[in-house]
Design an enzyme around this catalytic site. Structure first.
Site, PDB file in Angstrom:
ATOM      1  N   LYS A 113      51.540  12.447  29.675  1.00  0.00           N
ATOM      2  CA  LYS A 113      50.620  13.448  29.124  1.00  0.00           C
ATOM      3  C   LYS A 113      49.494  13.683  30.118  1.00  0.00           C
ATOM      4  O   LYS A 113      48.575  12.886  30.252  1.00  0.00           O
ATOM      5  CB  LYS A 113      50.016  12.992  27.794  1.00  0.00           C
ATOM      6  CG  LYS A 113      49.478  14.218  27.042  1.00  0.00           C
ATOM      7  CD  LYS A 113      48.350  13.956  26.097  1.00  0.00           C
ATOM      8  CE  LYS A 113      46.984  14.001  26.714  1.00  0.00           C
ATOM      9  NZ  LYS A 113      46.574  15.254  27.345  1.00  0.00           N
ATOM     10  N   GLU A 143      44.637  17.971  29.486  1.00  0.00           N
ATOM     11  CA  GLU A 143      44.760  19.360  29.014  1.00  0.00           C
ATOM     12  C   GLU A 143      43.998  20.313  29.931  1.00  0.00           C
ATOM     13  O   GLU A 143      44.216  21.530  29.886  1.00  0.00           O
ATOM     14  CB  GLU A 143      44.262  19.497  27.563  1.00  0.00           C
ATOM     15  CG  GLU A 143      42.826  19.077  27.307  1.00  0.00           C
ATOM     16  CD  GLU A 143      42.674  17.578  27.019  1.00  0.00           C
ATOM     17  OE1 GLU A 143      43.427  16.769  27.602  1.00  0.00           O
ATOM     18  OE2 GLU A 143      41.789  17.217  26.220  1.00  0.00           O
ATOM     19  N   GLY A 149      39.925   5.268  26.198  1.00  0.00           N
ATOM     20  CA  GLY A 149      40.563   3.978  26.489  1.00  0.00           C
ATOM     21  C   GLY A 149      40.415   3.013  25.319  1.00  0.00           C
ATOM     22  O   GLY A 149      41.355   2.276  24.976  1.00  0.00           O
ATOM     23  N   GLU A 165      42.766   1.974  33.171  1.00  0.00           N
ATOM     24  CA  GLU A 165      42.031   2.232  34.419  1.00  0.00           C
ATOM     25  C   GLU A 165      40.894   3.172  34.041  1.00  0.00           C
ATOM     26  O   GLU A 165      41.110   4.372  33.873  1.00  0.00           O
ATOM     27  CB  GLU A 165      42.949   2.887  35.460  1.00  0.00           C
ATOM     28  CG  GLU A 165      44.217   2.101  35.773  1.00  0.00           C
ATOM     29  CD  GLU A 165      43.956   0.823  36.540  1.00  0.00           C
ATOM     30  OE1 GLU A 165      42.823   0.627  37.023  1.00  0.00           O
ATOM     31  OE2 GLU A 165      44.878  -0.008  36.633  1.00  0.00           O
ATOM     32  N   CYS A 207      36.509   7.903  40.124  1.00  0.00           N
ATOM     33  CA  CYS A 207      36.231   6.716  39.313  1.00  0.00           C
ATOM     34  C   CYS A 207      35.468   5.693  40.133  1.00  0.00           C
ATOM     35  O   CYS A 207      34.631   4.968  39.620  1.00  0.00           O
ATOM     36  CB  CYS A 207      37.522   6.116  38.797  1.00  0.00           C
ATOM     37  SG  CYS A 207      38.726   5.762  40.093  1.00  0.00           S
ATOM     38  N   GLU A 217      28.156   6.493  33.701  1.00  0.00           N
ATOM     39  CA  GLU A 217      28.961   7.213  34.690  1.00  0.00           C
ATOM     40  C   GLU A 217      28.643   8.711  34.560  1.00  0.00           C
ATOM     41  O   GLU A 217      28.750   9.273  33.465  1.00  0.00           O
ATOM     42  CB  GLU A 217      30.445   6.961  34.412  1.00  0.00           C
ATOM     43  CG  GLU A 217      31.344   7.588  35.455  1.00  0.00           C
ATOM     44  CD  GLU A 217      32.835   7.393  35.148  1.00  0.00           C
ATOM     45  OE1 GLU A 217      33.227   7.581  33.985  1.00  0.00           O
ATOM     46  OE2 GLU A 217      33.584   7.063  36.090  1.00  0.00           O
TER      47      GLU A 217
HETATM   48  P1  NAD Z   1      39.588  11.330  29.407  1.00  0.00           P
HETATM   49  O1  NAD Z   1      39.479   9.943  28.890  1.00  0.00           O
HETATM   50  O2  NAD Z   1      38.849  12.395  28.694  1.00  0.00           O
HETATM   51  O3  NAD Z   1      41.123  11.797  29.416  1.00  0.00           O
HETATM   52  C1  NAD Z   1      42.138  11.077  30.082  1.00  0.00           C
HETATM   53  C2  NAD Z   1      43.464  11.364  29.410  1.00  0.00           C
HETATM   54  O4  NAD Z   1      43.466  10.804  28.100  1.00  0.00           O
HETATM   55  C3  NAD Z   1      43.748  12.856  29.228  1.00  0.00           C
HETATM   56  O5  NAD Z   1      45.115  13.084  29.387  1.00  0.00           O
HETATM   57  C4  NAD Z   1      43.304  13.103  27.798  1.00  0.00           C
HETATM   58  O6  NAD Z   1      43.914  14.207  27.196  1.00  0.00           O
HETATM   59  C5  NAD Z   1      43.721  11.804  27.114  1.00  0.00           C
HETATM   60  N1  NAD Z   1      42.954  11.476  25.918  1.00  0.00           N
HETATM   61  C6  NAD Z   1      41.648  11.719  25.678  1.00  0.00           C
HETATM   62  N2  NAD Z   1      41.319  11.274  24.442  1.00  0.00           N
HETATM   63  C7  NAD Z   1      42.429  10.732  23.902  1.00  0.00           C
HETATM   64  C8  NAD Z   1      42.738  10.112  22.641  1.00  0.00           C
HETATM   65  N3  NAD Z   1      41.826   9.955  21.689  1.00  0.00           N
HETATM   66  N4  NAD Z   1      43.994   9.678  22.439  1.00  0.00           N
HETATM   67  C9  NAD Z   1      44.935   9.813  23.389  1.00  0.00           C
HETATM   68  N5  NAD Z   1      44.706  10.420  24.586  1.00  0.00           N
HETATM   69  C10 NAD Z   1      43.469  10.859  24.843  1.00  0.00           C
HETATM   70  O7  NAD Z   1      39.177  11.278  30.948  1.00  0.00           O
HETATM   71  P2  NAD Z   1      38.994  12.483  31.993  1.00  0.00           P
HETATM   72  O8  NAD Z   1      37.718  13.197  31.727  1.00  0.00           O
HETATM   73  O9  NAD Z   1      40.230  13.264  32.120  1.00  0.00           O
HETATM   74  O10 NAD Z   1      38.841  11.641  33.345  1.00  0.00           O
HETATM   75  C11 NAD Z   1      37.645  11.100  33.777  1.00  0.00           C
HETATM   76  C12 NAD Z   1      37.569   9.603  33.545  1.00  0.00           C
HETATM   77  O11 NAD Z   1      38.694   8.941  34.119  1.00  0.00           O
HETATM   78  C13 NAD Z   1      36.346   8.988  34.213  1.00  0.00           C
HETATM   79  O12 NAD Z   1      35.746   8.072  33.361  1.00  0.00           O
HETATM   80  C14 NAD Z   1      36.930   8.303  35.439  1.00  0.00           C
HETATM   81  O13 NAD Z   1      36.155   7.252  35.940  1.00  0.00           O
HETATM   82  C15 NAD Z   1      38.246   7.836  34.899  1.00  0.00           C
HETATM   83  N6  NAD Z   1      39.173   7.567  36.005  1.00  0.00           N
HETATM   84  C16 NAD Z   1      39.509   6.260  36.267  1.00  0.00           C
HETATM   85  C17 NAD Z   1      40.347   5.961  37.335  1.00  0.00           C
HETATM   86  C18 NAD Z   1      40.738   4.535  37.645  1.00  0.00           C
HETATM   87  O14 NAD Z   1      41.703   4.346  38.369  1.00  0.00           O
HETATM   88  N7  NAD Z   1      40.017   3.536  37.159  1.00  0.00           N
HETATM   89  C19 NAD Z   1      40.848   6.999  38.125  1.00  0.00           C
HETATM   90  C20 NAD Z   1      40.485   8.313  37.831  1.00  0.00           C
HETATM   91  C21 NAD Z   1      39.647   8.584  36.750  1.00  0.00           C
END
Ligand code: NAD
Length: 506
Positions: free
Chosen positions: A189, A192, A247, A264, A298, A397
Site C-alpha cells: 500500500k 495515497e 505506526g 521504520e 526520516c 519531527e
Molecule cells: P504516514 O504515517 O502518514 O503514512 C505512511 C503509510 O501508512 C502510508 O501508506 C499511509 O497511507 C499509511 N497509513 C497512515 N495511517 C494509517 C493507518 N491508520 N492504518 C494503516 N495505514 C496507515 O507517513 P508519511 O507522511 O507518508 O511519511 C512520513 C513519515 O515517514 C515521517 O515520520 C518519516 O520520518 C517516516 N519515514 C521513516 C523512514 C525510516 O526508514 N525510518 C523512512 C522514510 C520516512
C-alpha cells in the site's frame, strides 16, 4: 512548459488511479470513494484515486494467500526467484526516468536530485536481494553428539508493505525485494499522496516474470485502505515505514494476532559539529542533511549541535548557504528545493517558526512561502536557534526545510543533548579527532551513525531506530530474519536410547 519537458512527456499516461492492481492489472472499483491527488508544484488536482475499500482489500489479500498456498513462488527454486528479481532490477533501471517522473509529479521531490536517484537505488535493492539468494545457505550444527541440527528458512506468508510519500520507490523496492526473495506473497500500500511510481514498479515486477497472484497493490487512505490491510487476519507480517501515529495504530492491530512487524518511523537526529572538524565538509554535510529531499527525510540532521567556539561563524555561513538554495520547479535540473508535498504540510512546517519565537528562540533565516512561484507549495529554508533542547522545535519531527541550531561546550554535553529525545534513528558526528569521533559515535543512542559523512546507505547493514524511531531493522541479513521463519530440524544419525514411559507393567 517545464524546463526539462519531462512532465509533459509522461503526463498523458495518467488520468485516474485504480483501487487495486491484481496480477499486474488494474482492477475495477468496488467503491466509489475518491481521493484527490494534488500536484504540489501548482496546487491543482493531478488525478483521483478510486479508493480500495475493505472488500477490495480482502480480495487482494485472498489472492495473495491463494498464491502462497499454491506454492508457485513460495516453493519455487531459489534460482527462479533470483532470475525474476534480477530481471526486475534491469527493468527498473531501463524505466528509471518514467518511474522518477511519476513520483516527482506527486511529491514535489526534485527529479535530478531526489527521485531519479531513488529509482536507481530501487534497482540496486532488487539486484541486492537477487544476489542474496545466489549466496544463501542454511545453518548446520553438530554440538550434540551424533545429531545433526539444521536451521532452514521458510517464507512467512502474506506480507503487508506500507510505504511513505517521501521515498516511494526506494521504500517499495527495499520491502518488495526482501519479502519476495524469501518467497512471501505481498500486498503493498503506497502512500495515497504518491502511488504512481509504485504502481508502475508493480507492473514491471510482473513483466519480470512474477507468477500470478503473488503481488497485489491497493490504493487509498491510511485510515481506510491501510487499516483494512493491517487488520486483515490473513496478513502474517507487516513492514511499515511512516510516522509515529500510524505506526502505533498498526502495531496494536498486529499485536492482536501476533503478526511480525518492523516499524521504520521518524526521527529528530542530531548533527554534532566539533571545532576540530573539517569546517567546509561539515558545512556541506549539515546543509545536505537537512535540506536534501525537500527536507523530508526520516534521518534528516534537523538538530544541529555546534561547538561554542565556532558557533557564530558556522550558523552565519550556514544561513548564507541556505539562503542561496535554488527553489523552483522540481523538473528543472537547476532546482535544489522543490515544493512541499501538500498545503497542510507546508503550513505545518512554517508553523514551527511561531513555536521557536514563543519559546524564546531566534529565527535567523525567515523561511516563507515563495510568492513568485504561484499556487505551488514552495517555501524557502528556515534557520533557527533554540534556547533549549526541550523546546518543541528540538523534540518534534518537522519533516521540511527547517534547521534548528543548539550550541554546546563539551563532548559530554553534546552527547547528552543528542540523546535527549524520544527518537533514535540517526546521528552525525563531524570531528577530525578520531578517538573523539569514535567515543561520540559509540555513545549515541541511534540505529545509524555517520562519522564525517553525509547519508550513505550500506545495503548489508541494518537500518532502523531506537525508541520511538521504530521496532526491529531491515537491510542485509536482518531483512532475511524478518521476512522468513527460522525452522530448526533435529536428525540423529546414530540410534540412541529413546527414554520410555508407560512400560512399567511389562
Ligand atoms: P504516514 O504515517 O502518514 O503514512 C505512511 C503509510 O501508512 C502510508 O501508506 C499511509 O497511507 C499509511 N497509513 C497512515 N495511517 C494509517 C493507518 N491508520 N492504518 C494503516 N495505514 C496507515 O507517513 P508519511 O507522511 O507518508 O511519511 C512520513 C513519515 O515517514 C515521517 O515520520 C518519516 O520520518 C517516516 N519515514 C521513516 C523512514 C525510516 O526508514 N525510518 C523512512 C522514510 C520516512
Amino acid at each position: 512548459m517545464a524546463p526539462s519537458g519531462l512532465y509533459e512527456k509522461y503526463r498523458p499516461r495518467i488520468s485516474e488511479v485504480a483501487p487495486a492492481i491484481i496480477n499486474g492489472k488494474r482492477e475495477a472499483a468496488l467503491s466509489d470513494e475518491r481521493v484527490s491527488v494534488i500536484n504540489p508544484a501548482d496546487g491543482t488536482q493531478l488525478l483521483e484515486i478510486v479508493e480500495a475499500d475493505e472488500a477490495q482489500v480482502n480480495h487482494a489479500v485472498g489472492r495473495a494467500r491463494d498464491a502462497f498456498l499454491r506454492g508457485s513462488w513460495s516453493r519455487a527454486p531459489l534460482l527462479e526467484r533470483q532470475a525474476v528479481l534480477s530481471r526486475a532490477a534491469n527493468l527498473v533501471r531501463e524505466n528509471a526516468e518514467e518511474l522518477a517522473v511519476l513520483d516527482t509529479m506527486t511529491t514535489g521531490l526534485t527529479f535530478a536530485g531526489a527521485t531519479h536517484g531513488q529509482a536507481q537505488a530501487a534497482a540496486g535493492w532488487f539486484d541486492y536481494f537477487a544476489g542474496f539468494l545466489l549466496n544463501m545457505g542454511d545453518d548446520l550444527y553438530r554440538q550434540i553428539p551424533h545429531v545433526q541440527t539444521t536451521v532452514t528458512r521458510n517464507p512467512v506468508g502474506v506480507a503487508a508493505l506500507f510505504t511513505p510519500w517521501n521515498i516511494p520507490l526506494m521504500g517499495a523496492a527495499l520491502k518488495l525485494g526482501a519479502a519476495l526473495s524469501m518467497g512471501n506473497s505481498a500486498v503493498i500500500k503506497p502512500s495515497e499522496q504518491s502511488p504512481l511510481g509504485t504502481i508502475r514498479l508493480v507492473e514491471l515486477l510482473h513483466e519480470a516474470g512474477l507468477p500470478e497472484g503473488v503481488l497485489q497493490l491497493v490504493n487509498g487512505r491510511g485510515a481506510v485502505t491501510g487499516a483494512a490491510l493491517a487488520g486483515h487476519a490473513d496478513v502474517d507480517l507487516i513492514s511499515f515505514t511512516g510516522g509515529e501515529g500510524a505506526g502505533r495504530i498498526i502495531s496494536r492491530m498486529a499485536a492482536e494476532r501476533f503478526a511480525k512487524i518492523t516499524m521504520e518511523l521518524g526521527g529528530k537526529s542530531a548533527n554534532i559539529i566539533f571545532d576540530d572538524a573539517d569546517y567546509d565538509r561539515a558545512l556541506d554535510g549539515a546543509i545536505m542533511a537537512i535540506y536534501a529531499n525537500n527536507g523530508a527525510a526520516c534521518l534528516a540532521g534537523s538538530r544541529i549541535l555546534v561547538q561554542n567556539s565556532i558557533a557564530d561563524k558556522f550558523i552565519a555561513d550556514f544561513a548564507d548557504r541556505a539562503k542561496a538554495i535554488a527553489i523552483g520547479d522540481p523538473f528543472d535540473p537547476a532546482t535544489e528545493l522543490g515544493p512541499q508535498s501538500s498545503k497542510a504540510h507546508m503550513d505545518r512546517v512554517l508553523s514551527f517558526k511561531d513555536k521557536v519565537r514563543d519559546e524564546g528562540g531566534e529565527i535567523i533565516l525567515d523561511g516563507a512561502r515563495v510568492p513568485t512561484l504561484g499556487e505551488g507549495f514552495y517555501i524557502s529554508p528556515t534557520v533557527s536557534v533554540a534556547i533549549s533542547n526541550r523546546n518543541a522545535v528540538c523534540q518534534e519531527e518537522i519533516f521540511g526545510p527547517f534547521a534548528t541550531f543548539l550550541t554546546f561546550e563539551t563532548e559530554e554535553e553534546a552527547v547528552q543533548i543528542a540523546n535527549d529525545t524520544r527518537f533514535g534513528l540517526a546521528g552525525y558526528v563531524w570531528s577530525d579527532n578520531l578517538q573523539r569521533a569514535m567515543r561520540v559515535a559509540d555513545a549515541l543512542r541511534t540505529g545509524y551513525v555517520l562519522v564525517n559523512s553525509p547519508m550513505v546507505r550500506e545495503r548489508n547493514a541494518p537500518f532502523g531506530g531506537y525508541g520511538h524511531s521504530g521496532i526491529d531493522r531491515e537491510g542485509g541479513r536482518w531483512s532475511l530474519d524478518f521476512y522468513s521463519e527460522a525452522k530448526t530440524t533435529v536428525i540423529p544419525f546414530r540410534d540412541f536410547a529413546v527414554p520410555t514411559m508407560g512400560k512399567s507393567k511389562e
